[in-house]
Design a protein around this motif. Sequence first.
Motif, mmCIF file in Angstrom:
data_model
loop_
_atom_site.group_PDB
_atom_site.id
_atom_site.type_symbol
_atom_site.label_atom_id
_atom_site.label_comp_id
_atom_site.label_asym_id
_atom_site.label_seq_id
_atom_site.Cartn_x
_atom_site.Cartn_y
_atom_site.Cartn_z
ATOM 1 N N VAL A 165 -57.667 100.918 82.970
ATOM 2 C CA VAL A 165 -56.246 101.261 82.863
ATOM 3 C C VAL A 165 -55.478 100.058 82.327
ATOM 4 O O VAL A 165 -54.668 100.180 81.404
ATOM 5 N N LEU A 166 -55.739 98.886 82.891
ATOM 6 C CA LEU A 166 -55.028 97.673 82.460
ATOM 7 C C LEU A 166 -55.295 97.343 80.994
ATOM 8 O O LEU A 166 -54.426 96.788 80.317
ATOM 9 N N SER A 167 -56.468 97.710 80.498
ATOM 10 C CA SER A 167 -56.781 97.429 79.089
ATOM 11 C C SER A 167 -55.910 98.245 78.136
ATOM 12 O O SER A 167 -55.826 97.943 76.948
ATOM 13 N N MET A 168 -55.223 99.255 78.656
ATOM 14 C CA MET A 168 -54.367 100.102 77.826
ATOM 15 C C MET A 168 -52.923 99.602 77.767
ATOM 16 O O MET A 168 -52.079 100.214 77.121
ATOM 17 N N ALA A 169 -52.633 98.482 78.417
ATOM 18 C CA ALA A 169 -51.250 98.004 78.526
ATOM 19 C C ALA A 169 -50.578 97.773 77.182
ATOM 20 O O ALA A 169 -49.365 97.931 77.063
ATOM 21 N N ASP A 170 -51.339 97.408 76.181
ATOM 22 C CA ASP A 170 -50.737 97.114 74.875
ATOM 23 C C ASP A 170 -50.840 98.280 73.898
ATOM 24 O O ASP A 170 -50.518 98.135 72.724
ATOM 25 N N ARG A 171 -51.241 99.445 74.367
ATOM 26 C CA ARG A 171 -51.378 100.610 73.491
ATOM 27 C C ARG A 171 -50.018 101.167 73.100
ATOM 28 O O ARG A 171 -49.098 101.218 73.908
ATOM 29 N N ALA A 172 -49.924 101.612 71.884
ATOM 30 C CA ALA A 172 -48.703 102.278 71.409
ATOM 31 C C ALA A 172 -48.637 103.674 72.023
ATOM 32 O O ALA A 172 -49.655 104.258 72.364
ATOM 33 N N GLY A 173 -47.438 104.184 72.152
ATOM 34 C CA GLY A 173 -47.261 105.549 72.619
ATOM 35 C C GLY A 173 -47.063 105.684 74.115
ATOM 36 O O GLY A 173 -47.012 106.800 74.621
ATOM 37 N N LEU A 174 -46.940 104.576 74.829
ATOM 38 C CA LEU A 174 -46.685 104.643 76.264
ATOM 39 C C LEU A 174 -45.205 104.384 76.525
ATOM 40 O O LEU A 174 -44.640 103.427 76.004
ATOM 41 N N SER A 175 -44.602 105.214 77.352
ATOM 42 C CA SER A 175 -43.182 105.051 77.674
ATOM 43 C C SER A 175 -42.991 104.220 78.942
ATOM 44 O O SER A 175 -41.883 104.139 79.475
ATOM 45 N N PHE A 176 -44.044 103.607 79.436
ATOM 46 C CA PHE A 176 -44.015 102.831 80.665
ATOM 47 C C PHE A 176 -44.908 101.601 80.493
ATOM 48 O O PHE A 176 -45.790 101.582 79.638
ATOM 49 N N ALA A 177 -44.656 100.593 81.306
ATOM 50 C CA ALA A 177 -45.475 99.386 81.294
ATOM 51 C C ALA A 177 -46.634 99.577 82.270
ATOM 52 O O ALA A 177 -46.477 100.181 83.330
ATOM 53 N N ILE A 178 -47.799 99.060 81.905
ATOM 54 C CA ILE A 178 -48.953 99.043 82.799
ATOM 55 C C ILE A 178 -49.084 97.616 83.294
ATOM 56 O O ILE A 178 -49.256 96.685 82.496
ATOM 57 N N LEU A 179 -48.984 97.444 84.621
ATOM 58 C CA LEU A 179 -48.938 96.123 85.220
ATOM 59 C C LEU A 179 -49.953 95.976 86.335
ATOM 60 O O LEU A 179 -50.270 96.952 87.023
ATOM 61 N N THR A 180 -50.417 94.745 86.551
ATOM 62 C CA THR A 180 -51.175 94.435 87.752
ATOM 63 C C THR A 180 -50.183 94.345 88.914
ATOM 64 O O THR A 180 -48.976 94.191 88.683
ATOM 65 N N PRO A 181 -50.661 94.402 90.133
ATOM 66 C CA PRO A 181 -49.726 94.233 91.254
ATOM 67 C C PRO A 181 -48.966 92.899 91.196
ATOM 68 O O PRO A 181 -47.767 92.858 91.474
ATOM 69 N N ARG A 182 -49.641 91.825 90.808
ATOM 70 C CA ARG A 182 -48.954 90.530 90.733
ATOM 71 C C ARG A 182 -47.877 90.531 89.656
ATOM 72 O O ARG A 182 -46.810 89.951 89.851
ATOM 73 N N GLN A 183 -48.149 91.167 88.521
ATOM 74 C CA GLN A 183 -47.129 91.263 87.481
ATOM 75 C C GLN A 183 -45.935 92.078 87.975
ATOM 76 O O GLN A 183 -44.783 91.730 87.698
ATOM 77 N N ALA A 184 -46.205 93.158 88.697
ATOM 78 C CA ALA A 184 -45.119 93.992 89.220
ATOM 79 C C ALA A 184 -44.278 93.208 90.228
ATOM 80 O O ALA A 184 -43.048 93.264 90.181
ATOM 81 N N VAL A 185 -44.943 92.461 91.101
ATOM 82 C CA VAL A 185 -44.206 91.654 92.082
ATOM 83 C C VAL A 185 -43.325 90.636 91.364
ATOM 84 O O VAL A 185 -42.169 90.426 91.734
ATOM 85 N N ALA A 186 -43.857 90.019 90.307
ATOM 86 C CA ALA A 186 -43.084 89.016 89.563
ATOM 87 C C ALA A 186 -41.860 89.638 88.892
ATOM 88 O O ALA A 186 -40.864 88.949 88.670
ATOM 89 N N ARG A 187 -41.912 90.930 88.578
ATOM 90 C CA ARG A 187 -40.785 91.604 87.918
ATOM 91 C C ARG A 187 -39.784 92.220 88.880
ATOM 92 O O ARG A 187 -38.759 92.743 88.445
ATOM 93 N N LEU A 188 -40.078 92.186 90.173
ATOM 94 C CA LEU A 188 -39.126 92.737 91.139
ATOM 95 C C LEU A 188 -37.844 91.916 91.092
ATOM 96 O O LEU A 188 -37.891 90.688 90.935
ATOM 97 N N PRO A 189 -36.701 92.581 91.246
ATOM 98 C CA PRO A 189 -35.448 91.808 91.293
ATOM 99 C C PRO A 189 -35.448 90.931 92.555
ATOM 100 O O PRO A 189 -36.044 91.297 93.564
ATOM 101 N N PRO A 190 -34.795 89.788 92.460
ATOM 102 C CA PRO A 190 -34.749 88.925 93.641
ATOM 103 C C PRO A 190 -34.031 89.618 94.784
ATOM 104 O O PRO A 190 -33.065 90.352 94.577
ATOM 105 N N ARG A 191 -34.535 89.385 95.986
ATOM 106 C CA ARG A 191 -33.891 89.962 97.170
ATOM 107 C C ARG A 191 -32.706 89.094 97.550
ATOM 108 O O ARG A 191 -32.778 87.885 97.513
ATOM 109 N N GLY A 192 -31.638 89.751 97.887
ATOM 110 C CA GLY A 192 -30.452 88.981 98.200
ATOM 111 C C GLY A 192 -29.934 89.358 99.486
ATOM 112 O O GLY A 192 -29.143 89.123 100.186
#
Length: 192
Positions: A165-192
Amino acid sequence: MSKVSLTAWGYHVARPRGKGPHGAGTVIPARQEGMMAGLEHLMPFTPLPVVLDTNVVLDLFVFDDPYTRPLAEALAAGALTAWTDADTLAELGYVLASRNFQPGLGAPHRTAAFERYRAQVHMAPSAESVPAPSLPRCRDRDDQKFLSLAARAGAAWLVSKDKRVLSMADRAGLSFAILTPRQAVARLPPRG
């Protein structure tokens, strides 16, 4: 009447001891000017729609993986909205019911993990009622259901640990990002 001061935000919360003009928990502006200053983080927001693959769900709801804990906290806080469907729930149920999965984990713990997940996700419309757009094909046909679900649910992220699944992250035609859990955590907005 006693008051709990929330003056840092410009409000008081009234907690009357008897009957009065303000009901229990009534929010009373402390001042008129600038009442909304500093409250931007409390304004309504749209949670980020995500799809979690089975291994990520297990990390969140069975193993309590410290690296994925921020995702669990974001789900619980409403910053993320996780989507599922009958096929992905069936896969999770199959894994949790398998004798080979965590043999020491009793049935009550497995059921509780499934129910905790089920209580925090939304059911996406079926593929028959909302067809997914044309998607690239995953080399593992069993994982295509996660791509289809992400597209049907309008997910921003498909969070996965699966290499195919992760190998498809750079494929054209996807309307969503494919992320590892660590990448998703890094993209979470900061908690305030």
